[in-house]
Scaffold this motif. Structure first.
Motif, short mmCIF file in Angstrom:
data_model
loop_
_atom_site.label_atom_id
_atom_site.label_comp_id
_atom_site.label_asym_id
_atom_site.label_seq_id
_atom_site.Cartn_x
_atom_site.Cartn_y
_atom_site.Cartn_z
N LYS A 3 31.16 -74.88 7.24
CA LYS A 3 29.80 -74.33 7.55
C LYS A 3 29.32 -74.31 7.92
O LYS A 3 28.50 -73.45 8.98
N THR A 4 29.55 -75.23 9.51
CA THR A 4 29.91 -74.68 10.94
C THR A 4 29.70 -73.75 11.52
O THR A 4 29.03 -72.43 12.79
N LYS A 6 30.72 -71.54 9.95
CA LYS A 6 29.90 -70.19 8.91
C LYS A 6 28.19 -69.96 9.41
O LYS A 6 27.97 -68.77 9.94
N ASN A 7 28.01 -70.46 10.19
CA ASN A 7 26.16 -71.42 10.73
C ASN A 7 26.49 -70.39 12.07
O ASN A 7 25.57 -69.45 12.57
N LEU A 8 27.61 -70.67 12.81
CA LEU A 8 28.42 -70.04 14.05
C LEU A 8 28.14 -68.30 14.08
O LEU A 8 27.73 -67.73 14.74
N LYS A 9 28.30 -67.93 12.50
CA LYS A 9 28.91 -66.68 12.47
C LYS A 9 27.66 -66.07 12.44
O LYS A 9 27.06 -65.05 12.70
N ILE A 10 26.61 -66.77 11.08
CA ILE A 10 25.37 -66.05 11.54
C ILE A 10 23.69 -66.34 12.86
O ILE A 10 23.86 -65.30 13.03
N VAL A 11 24.47 -67.07 13.57
CA VAL A 11 23.15 -66.75 15.08
C VAL A 11 24.16 -65.93 15.67
O VAL A 11 23.20 -65.57 16.43
#
Length: 108
Positions: A3-4, A6-11
């Protein structure tokens, strides 16, 4: 951990032209974590030197701790500047995109 990542990719996707600032900020944050691990080890070494009455090594270890602390403070300052630049730039980009979208919707 997934999840981390994935969140870094979104950012990174949202970051736009501030990706470089974000990546440098991420790297400097990792450096701060490493310093946070090394510093207590050096402090423990100071205590050992103090109890063994080895003052020359104690002074050297103390100078190393002061140097690492100065490096850590400088690194923290750089991280705060980079995060501020990233945050303000990203918010500005998102606001501009929303304004353009609203103008398109109003003209239709």
């Amino acid at each position: 951990m997934k999840k981390t990542i994935k969140n870094l990719k979104i950012v990174l996707k949202i970051a736009g032209k501030y990706k470089k600032v974000y990546l440098i900020s991420l790297i400097t944050t990792v450096i701060q974590i490493i310093i946070g691990v090394v510093l207590p080890l050096l402090t423990a070494r100071q205590i050992v030197f103090l109890t063994d009455s080895v003052y020359k090594e104690l002074i050297l270890a103390s100078l190393m701790v002061v140097g690492i602390e100065l490096l850590n403070e400088l690194n923290e300052f750089v991280v705060s500047l980079l995060c501020r630049k990233f945050r303000i730039g990203t918010i500005k980009n998102i606001q501009m995109k929303l304004r353009r979208r609203n103008l398109k919707n109003r003209t239709k």
